[in-house]
Design a protein around this motif. Sequence first.
Motif, short mmCIF file in Angstrom:
data_model
loop_
_atom_site.label_atom_id
_atom_site.label_comp_id
_atom_site.label_asym_id
_atom_site.label_seq_id
_atom_site.Cartn_x
_atom_site.Cartn_y
_atom_site.Cartn_z
N GLN A 427 0.83 -1.21 0.00
CA GLN A 427 0.00 0.00 0.00
C GLN A 427 0.86 1.26 0.00
O GLN A 427 0.60 2.21 -0.75
CB GLN A 427 -0.91 0.01 1.23
CG GLN A 427 -1.83 1.22 1.30
CD GLN A 427 -2.87 1.23 0.19
OE1 GLN A 427 -3.80 0.44 0.20
NE2 GLN A 427 -2.72 2.12 -0.78
N VAL A 428 1.92 1.26 0.78
CA VAL A 428 2.82 2.42 0.82
C VAL A 428 3.53 2.58 -0.52
O VAL A 428 3.67 3.70 -1.03
CB VAL A 428 3.82 2.30 1.98
CG1 VAL A 428 4.96 3.32 1.83
CG2 VAL A 428 3.11 2.49 3.31
N ARG A 429 3.94 1.49 -1.10
CA ARG A 429 4.59 1.58 -2.42
C ARG A 429 3.63 2.18 -3.45
O ARG A 429 4.04 2.96 -4.32
CB ARG A 429 5.10 0.21 -2.86
CG ARG A 429 6.30 -0.27 -2.06
CD ARG A 429 7.02 -1.40 -2.75
NE ARG A 429 6.25 -2.63 -2.80
CZ ARG A 429 6.18 -3.51 -1.81
NH1 ARG A 429 6.82 -3.29 -0.68
NH2 ARG A 429 5.47 -4.61 -1.93
N GLN A 430 2.36 1.81 -3.35
CA GLN A 430 1.36 2.35 -4.26
C GLN A 430 1.18 3.85 -4.05
O GLN A 430 1.13 4.63 -5.03
CB GLN A 430 0.03 1.64 -4.06
CG GLN A 430 -1.08 2.10 -4.99
CD GLN A 430 -2.38 1.31 -4.78
OE1 GLN A 430 -2.35 0.14 -4.41
NE2 GLN A 430 -3.50 1.96 -5.00
N TYR A 431 1.11 4.29 -2.81
CA TYR A 431 0.99 5.72 -2.52
C TYR A 431 2.20 6.50 -3.05
O TYR A 431 2.05 7.56 -3.65
CB TYR A 431 0.88 5.95 -1.01
CG TYR A 431 -0.44 5.57 -0.39
CD1 TYR A 431 -1.65 5.87 -1.00
CD2 TYR A 431 -0.48 4.92 0.85
CE1 TYR A 431 -2.86 5.53 -0.41
CE2 TYR A 431 -1.68 4.58 1.45
CZ TYR A 431 -2.87 4.88 0.81
OH TYR A 431 -4.06 4.55 1.40
N LEU A 432 3.38 5.96 -2.83
CA LEU A 432 4.60 6.66 -3.26
C LEU A 432 4.67 6.76 -4.78
O LEU A 432 5.06 7.80 -5.33
CB LEU A 432 5.84 5.95 -2.71
CG LEU A 432 6.03 5.99 -1.19
CD1 LEU A 432 7.20 5.12 -0.78
CD2 LEU A 432 6.22 7.42 -0.70
N ALA A 433 4.28 5.69 -5.46
CA ALA A 433 4.30 5.71 -6.93
C ALA A 433 3.29 6.71 -7.47
O ALA A 433 3.59 7.47 -8.41
CB ALA A 433 4.01 4.31 -7.48
N ALA A 450 0.82 8.11 2.47
CA ALA A 450 1.96 7.23 2.74
C ALA A 450 2.48 7.45 4.15
O ALA A 450 2.73 6.49 4.90
CB ALA A 450 3.07 7.47 1.71
N ALA A 451 2.65 8.73 4.54
CA ALA A 451 3.17 9.03 5.87
C ALA A 451 2.24 8.52 6.96
O ALA A 451 2.69 7.95 7.96
CB ALA A 451 3.38 10.53 6.01
N ARG A 452 0.93 8.71 6.77
CA ARG A 452 -0.03 8.24 7.77
C ARG A 452 0.02 6.72 7.91
O ARG A 452 -0.06 6.18 9.03
CB ARG A 452 -1.43 8.67 7.37
CG ARG A 452 -1.68 10.17 7.44
CD ARG A 452 -2.98 10.52 6.74
NE ARG A 452 -3.16 11.97 6.59
CZ ARG A 452 -4.02 12.52 5.75
NH1 ARG A 452 -4.78 11.75 4.96
NH2 ARG A 452 -4.12 13.84 5.67
N THR A 453 0.15 6.02 6.79
CA THR A 453 0.18 4.55 6.83
C THR A 453 1.44 4.05 7.52
O THR A 453 1.38 3.13 8.36
CB THR A 453 0.11 3.99 5.40
OG1 THR A 453 -1.07 4.48 4.75
CG2 THR A 453 0.09 2.46 5.42
N ILE A 454 2.57 4.66 7.19
CA ILE A 454 3.83 4.25 7.82
C ILE A 454 3.79 4.48 9.33
O ILE A 454 4.23 3.65 10.12
CB ILE A 454 5.00 5.03 7.18
CG1 ILE A 454 5.17 4.62 5.71
CG2 ILE A 454 6.30 4.80 7.94
CD1 ILE A 454 6.03 5.56 4.90
N THR A 455 3.22 5.62 9.73
CA THR A 455 3.09 5.90 11.16
C THR A 455 2.13 4.93 11.83
O THR A 455 2.41 4.40 12.92
CB THR A 455 2.63 7.35 11.37
OG1 THR A 455 3.64 8.25 10.89
CG2 THR A 455 2.37 7.64 12.84
N ALA A 456 0.97 4.68 11.21
CA ALA A 456 0.01 3.74 11.79
C ALA A 456 0.61 2.36 11.97
O ALA A 456 0.31 1.65 12.93
CB ALA A 456 -1.24 3.67 10.90
N ASP A 457 1.50 1.98 11.05
CA ASP A 457 2.16 0.68 11.12
C ASP A 457 3.33 0.68 12.10
O ASP A 457 3.96 -0.38 12.28
CB ASP A 457 2.68 0.27 9.74
CG ASP A 457 1.58 -0.20 8.81
OD1 ASP A 457 0.47 -0.45 9.29
OD2 ASP A 457 1.85 -0.30 7.59
N ALA A 458 3.64 1.85 12.71
CA ALA A 458 4.80 1.96 13.61
C ALA A 458 6.03 1.34 12.96
O ALA A 458 6.77 0.57 13.58
CB ALA A 458 4.50 1.32 14.96
#
Length: 496
Positions: A427-433, A450-458
């Motif tokens: 999902q993060v790779r998709q957001y970044l692309a 992307a930032a929100r997902t990475i943070t939510a995933d700690a």
Amino acid sequence: MKVRNSVLALALLLVVSGCSAGSTASVSTGPDTLSVGFSAEPQNFDFTRTDGTAIPQALLYNVYEGLVKLDSGGNIVPLLARSWTVSPDRTTYDFQLAPGVKFSNGAPFTASDVKFSIDRVKTDWTISIKSKMDVVDHVDVVDPSHARVVLKKPSNGWLFDMTGRVGTMFSPTGVGDLANTPIGTGPYVMAQRKRGDSIVLRENPAYWGAKPAYGTVVLKYYKDATALNNALLSNGIDVISTVAAPDSIPQFETDTRFTVLQGTTNSEVVLSFNGARAPFNDVRVRRALTLAIDRKALLATAWANRGTLIGSMVPPTDPWYEDLSGYYPYDPAQAKALLAQAGQSNLSIRLRIPNLSYATNAAQVVASDLADIGVHVTIEPLDFPAVWLKQVFTDHDFDMSIVQHVEARDITTFGNPKYYWGYDSPQVRQYLAAADAGTPQQQIDEMRQAARTITADAAADWLFLFPNVVVAKKKVTGLARNQVSESFDLTGLGRA
């Protein structure tokens, strides 16, 4: 990070108490000589094969140049390219090159060198940021002063990436010994190195651009923060590039001999988890450890409250910044509950850190806070940069680490599952692309997702954003308040 790079960039990019780095040699203090003190010494001069930001900090914009650079405000401005145009479909860049440019070995700089340098990233570079050139389809030499770069698809990030080390221009006749003999087009050449002590840069007599204010610049290296401060107080150096002991800042602020500049950086101090191995591949464990750490107390202990609390890999200077610092409040009870849910008890962790003061200070707080929830932490300081880069960054032999990541916009490293923190999110790779290919507003929206997902995933715990605190003698002018690139850029300096 410091792996811009950066450190890092590194970032990579990375900044320090016992003895100096063997630094006892006298330094000329004449009006044409500038001496600058640093904490992290390059292990060699080849940033195409060696990670960390100590090398570009010394060489980028000073010895090496690219087609474009970042100015002190973080804007992309011309350097070896005097101008450029972009096609309507945003895939073709036509660069008109500055005339009369030569490398320090006498070779002329032409569009052929642009092609050689960009192609070489794919064929000869070994560090992870080489992937920034994957979007390039090919480079055409239209004529000696006109290079055309064609991308496979539109990219919002490519020209920005070209302001960093990946955009450095090389000559085919100047890459034979990059580790020891850097050959660039910049205002300085590498004249001398005393390992463990200093690097001497001297004015390039054939430089194509404006003459630098100082004919000789001595980069002095100190492993001990107190020794670094004392060097300035005793006239051994003229500038501290970044203060390594925050408690010492007031003594400089009250001393009329010095100017103290405090600004911001791209340097996120990150508690990294090795997400590729148990138990850190369990999001509940990562969230528990994040909730257990009192970042306000850590900032007070590690950096005397001089930094900024953040909650993501996005500094406030990026267009898609939003404050996520409160996403994980300090909550030891909730941390214990999550560990219990994950079936983790009597957890023991190796915290392998660079032997730099901010990391050792922060590690003490992390170990104490995690002990409060029943997690035993063994702190293992490693010599930086060489040992830390080899064992942690390259070999991934760690459970957790703490290091500054200084490379601009390095949130993209979370899109690389092979990066040392082992985070793998389609999902993060998709957001970044989508962010890279979209409109400017789409870029902002997708990067925030992307930032929100990475943070939510700690995926990591962002402890604080490192401040840029530079101290210099009053005679030195033109120092940048904010750190916007991996370079300690000497080209804007002057004399009072």
